[in-house]
Scaffold this motif. Structure first.
Motif, PDB file in Angstrom:
ATOM      1  N   GLY A 130      -8.044   6.049  15.145  1.00 33.35           N
ATOM      2  CA  GLY A 130      -7.577   5.602  13.849  1.00 33.35           C
ATOM      3  C   GLY A 130      -6.313   4.764  13.957  1.00 33.35           C
ATOM      4  N   VAL A 131      -5.836   4.340  12.799  1.00 37.42           N
ATOM      5  CA  VAL A 131      -4.617   3.538  12.696  1.00 37.42           C
ATOM      6  C   VAL A 131      -3.662   4.267  11.773  1.00 37.42           C
ATOM      7  CG1 VAL A 131      -3.656   1.346  11.880  1.00 37.42           C
ATOM      8  CG2 VAL A 131      -5.839   1.373  13.095  1.00 37.42           C
ATOM      9  N   ARG A 132      -2.431   4.397  12.189  1.00 36.05           N
ATOM     10  CA  ARG A 132      -1.446   5.113  11.376  1.00 36.05           C
ATOM     11  C   ARG A 132      -1.248   4.422  10.028  1.00 36.05           C
ATOM     12  NH1 ARG A 132       3.878   4.701  10.380  1.00 36.05           N
ATOM     13  NH2 ARG A 132       4.039   2.915  11.796  1.00 36.05           N
ATOM     14  N   VAL A 133      -1.218   5.207   8.957  1.00 37.05           N
ATOM     15  CA  VAL A 133      -0.937   4.659   7.631  1.00 37.05           C
ATOM     16  C   VAL A 133       0.539   4.282   7.552  1.00 37.05           C
ATOM     17  CG1 VAL A 133      -0.835   5.123   5.150  1.00 37.05           C
ATOM     18  CG2 VAL A 133      -2.728   6.043   6.515  1.00 37.05           C
ATOM     19  N   ASP A 134       0.808   3.042   7.194  1.00 35.21           N
ATOM     20  CA  ASP A 134       2.175   2.600   6.937  1.00 35.21           C
ATOM     21  C   ASP A 134       2.329   2.467   5.420  1.00 35.21           C
ATOM     22  OD1 ASP A 134       4.637   1.487   6.717  1.00 35.21           O
ATOM     23  OD2 ASP A 134       4.121  -0.429   7.656  1.00 35.21           O
ATOM     24  N   PRO A 135       3.028   3.402   4.775  1.00 33.54           N
ATOM     25  CA  PRO A 135       3.137   3.347   3.318  1.00 33.54           C
ATOM     26  C   PRO A 135       4.079   2.259   2.821  1.00 33.54           C
ATOM     27  CG  PRO A 135       4.459   5.156   4.143  1.00 33.54           C
ATOM     28  CD  PRO A 135       3.735   4.571   5.334  1.00 33.54           C
ATOM     29  N   HIS A 136       4.850   1.661   3.742  1.00 36.92           N
ATOM     30  CA  HIS A 136       5.890   0.711   3.342  1.00 36.92           C
ATOM     31  C   HIS A 136       5.387  -0.728   3.464  1.00 36.92           C
ATOM     32  CE1 HIS A 136       8.443   4.194   3.273  1.00 36.92           C
ATOM     33  NE2 HIS A 136       8.248   4.411   4.558  1.00 36.92           N
ATOM     34  N   THR A 137       4.288  -1.027   2.783  1.00 39.29           N
ATOM     35  CA  THR A 137       3.748  -2.382   2.819  1.00 39.29           C
ATOM     36  C   THR A 137       4.333  -3.203   1.683  1.00 39.29           C
ATOM     37  OG1 THR A 137       1.895  -1.839   1.375  1.00 39.29           O
ATOM     38  CG2 THR A 137       1.581  -1.493   3.752  1.00 39.29           C
ATOM     39  N   ALA A 138       4.117  -4.513   1.783  1.00 35.28           N
ATOM     40  CA  ALA A 138       4.573  -5.393   0.705  1.00 35.28           C
ATOM     41  C   ALA A 138       3.865  -5.053  -0.601  1.00 35.28           C
ATOM     42  CB  ALA A 138       4.325  -6.852   1.094  1.00 35.28           C
ATOM     43  N   ALA A 139       2.581  -4.667  -0.506  1.00 38.71           N
ATOM     44  CA  ALA A 139       1.821  -4.314  -1.706  1.00 38.71           C
ATOM     45  C   ALA A 139       2.415  -3.091  -2.388  1.00 38.71           C
ATOM     46  CB  ALA A 139       0.357  -4.073  -1.344  1.00 38.71           C
ATOM     47  N   ALA A 140       2.741  -2.058  -1.599  1.00 44.80           N
ATOM     48  CA  ALA A 140       3.329  -0.849  -2.174  1.00 44.80           C
ATOM     49  C   ALA A 140       4.710  -1.135  -2.761  1.00 44.80           C
ATOM     50  CB  ALA A 140       3.417   0.245  -1.119  1.00 44.80           C
ATOM     51  N   ALA A 141       5.478  -1.966  -2.079  1.00 43.29           N
ATOM     52  CA  ALA A 141       6.807  -2.309  -2.578  1.00 43.29           C
ATOM     53  C   ALA A 141       6.715  -3.032  -3.921  1.00 43.29           C
ATOM     54  CB  ALA A 141       7.544  -3.174  -1.553  1.00 43.29           C
ATOM     55  N   ARG A 142       5.757  -3.946  -4.043  1.00 41.26           N
ATOM     56  CA  ARG A 142       5.566  -4.635  -5.320  1.00 41.26           C
ATOM     57  C   ARG A 142       5.196  -3.658  -6.415  1.00 41.26           C
ATOM     58  NH1 ARG A 142       3.453  -9.369  -6.800  1.00 41.26           N
ATOM     59  NH2 ARG A 142       3.395  -8.376  -8.852  1.00 41.26           N
ATOM     60  N   ALA A 143       4.343  -2.690  -6.086  1.00 40.51           N
ATOM     61  CA  ALA A 143       3.933  -1.701  -7.085  1.00 40.51           C
ATOM     62  C   ALA A 143       5.149  -0.944  -7.614  1.00 40.51           C
ATOM     63  CB  ALA A 143       2.921  -0.738  -6.483  1.00 40.51           C
ATOM     64  N   VAL A 144       6.053  -0.555  -6.718  1.00 34.07           N
ATOM     65  CA  VAL A 144       7.254   0.168  -7.130  1.00 34.07           C
ATOM     66  C   VAL A 144       8.130  -0.715  -8.010  1.00 34.07           C
ATOM     67  CG1 VAL A 144       9.383   1.250  -6.317  1.00 34.07           C
ATOM     68  CG2 VAL A 144       7.222   1.702  -5.142  1.00 34.07           C
ATOM     69  N   VAL A 145       8.310  -1.963  -7.601  1.00 32.61           N
ATOM     70  CA  VAL A 145       9.130  -2.896  -8.372  1.00 32.61           C
ATOM     71  C   VAL A 145       8.557  -3.084  -9.777  1.00 32.61           C
ATOM     72  CG1 VAL A 145       9.839  -5.320  -8.545  1.00 32.61           C
ATOM     73  CG2 VAL A 145      10.070  -4.098  -6.377  1.00 32.61           C
ATOM     74  N   GLU A 146       7.234  -3.094  -9.885  1.00 34.59           N
ATOM     75  CA  GLU A 146       6.590  -3.297 -11.186  1.00 34.59           C
ATOM     76  C   GLU A 146       6.548  -2.024 -12.024  1.00 34.59           C
ATOM     77  OE1 GLU A 146       5.989  -6.112 -12.221  1.00 34.59           O
ATOM     78  OE2 GLU A 146       6.009  -7.312 -10.408  1.00 34.59           O
ATOM     79  N   GLY A 147       7.139  -0.939 -11.510  1.00 29.89           N
ATOM     80  CA  GLY A 147       7.212   0.284 -12.295  1.00 29.89           C
ATOM     81  C   GLY A 147       6.012   1.191 -12.163  1.00 29.89           C
TER      82      GLY A 147
END
Length: 333
Positions: free
Chosen positions: A137-154
């Motif tokens: 498998g591949v380790r999940v990296d939760p700190h992606t640009a997509a996740a960061a955008r989601a946080v910024v958008e509330g």
């Protein structure tokens, strides 16, 4: 693939890898999933619907769900399972077969377990999993640009599905006793009114209430009692639904009223919360509200109607159009 933030005037969140997809899913469904299969249904450019089933749910449910997605404009599906291969596999196989049967293209499904992403062997392997280390498998990296955008958008990802249901859970015994007293006072004062008087009173009450919640205030117990009694009139309730409001103040108002309403009066505000949350693309809160309505009043007609609409694949935009038509019909009898 892209995902649209709750604020539709914001640019979409772009998803290009399985890891970005896995990192974003908790924000799309409102919580970190476990023992689940999640299906993201997309049109030509973006995610338009998200479906989550628990691994304890019957696998043949996908045969009912997927045709409805096709009718709603889904042309591509992305499947992500959470749990062991033995438990996730039957769900992925059934859902993937249903997508194929309904002419919905599918990316290669992936599975997440213990913080790693695995190819499932169904379809072609994703690029970042097709390696000599695929079994690891591949380790999940939760700190992606997509996740960061989601946080910024509330967008918010709660720890679990149960945590979402606590948002609409009833208040404690003391608060419920106080609400029963408030309802008794309202009834003694002549509530509820019916017909056109109820429609006008409910409209005025909701307008005033939204003003309070926009400034950080909240309704008193007596206000909640009067409002929930007004909503027992079907015309008044439908007029409130047709207001088609999905802003933060509306969701705050109806979440608060759903939590505090007397147990005999909770189904109507819970259904209104469902509509507000669904229009705002906050599906997890919408489902929690519908569950609250169903638990409070099994067999409630509006709850059954809204459940059927969602299971038949109605999108937030389609629901908004239904409400616009109802508003138009009401203004041109």
């Amino acid at each position: 693939m892209t995902a649209q933030p709750s604020a539709n005037d914001q640019p979409p969140i772009r998803i290009t890898t399985p890891n970005e997809l896995v990192s974003l899913i908790p924000y799309l469904i409102g919580h970190h999933p476990a023992d689940s299969l999640v299906l993201l249904g997309c049109d030509a450019t973006k995610v338009i619907v998200t479906v989550r089933l628990g691994l304890g749910d019957p696998t043949n449910a996908w045969a009912q769900i997927v045709p409805n997605l096709a009718r709603s404009g889904v042309i591509t599906g992305h499947l992500v399972g959470y749990g062991s291969a033995a438990r996730v596999g039957p769900h992925i196989d059934t859902a993937h077969a249903a997508l194929t049967l309904n002419d919905i293209a599918s990316s290669a499904p992936v599975r997440v377990e213990h913080g790693r992403i695995y190819a499932t062997g169904t379809g072609a392997g994703p690029g970042d999993l097709a390696s000599s280390h695929a079994d690891e498998g591949v380790r999940v990296d939760p700190h992606t640009a997509a996740a960061a955008r989601a946080v910024v958008e509330g967008m918010v990802a709660l720890p679990s599905r149960d945590a979402i249901h606590t948002l609409v859970a009833p208040t404690g015994p003391a608060e419920q006793a106080a609400m029963r007293s408030a309802v008794a006072r309202a009834r003694s004062a002549g509530a509820p009114v019916t017909g056109e008087a109820a429609v006008q009173a409910a409209d005025a009450a909701v307008t005033d209430a939204l003003g309070s919640y926009r400034t950080g205030d909240r309704l008193t117990d007596d206000d909640v009692a009067r409002l929930t009694l007004l909503l027992t009139d079907e015309q008044a309730r439908d007029a409130v639904l047709a207001r088609d409001e999905d802003d933060d103040a509306s969701i705050a108002l109806w979440t608060d009223v759903t939590r505090r309403a007397d147990a005999s009066l909770v189904a109507e505000p819970a259904c209104i919360l469902f509509v507000a949350a669904w229009l705002a693309r906050r599906a997890p809160l919408a489902w929690a509200a519908l569950d609250r309505a169903r638990d409070a009043e099994p067999g409630h007609r509006l709850t059954r109607l809204l459940s059927a609409m969602v299971w038949n694949g109605i999108s937030p935009d389609q629901l908004a159009e239904v409400l616009r038509r109802r508003r138009s019909d009401a203004s041109h009898p």
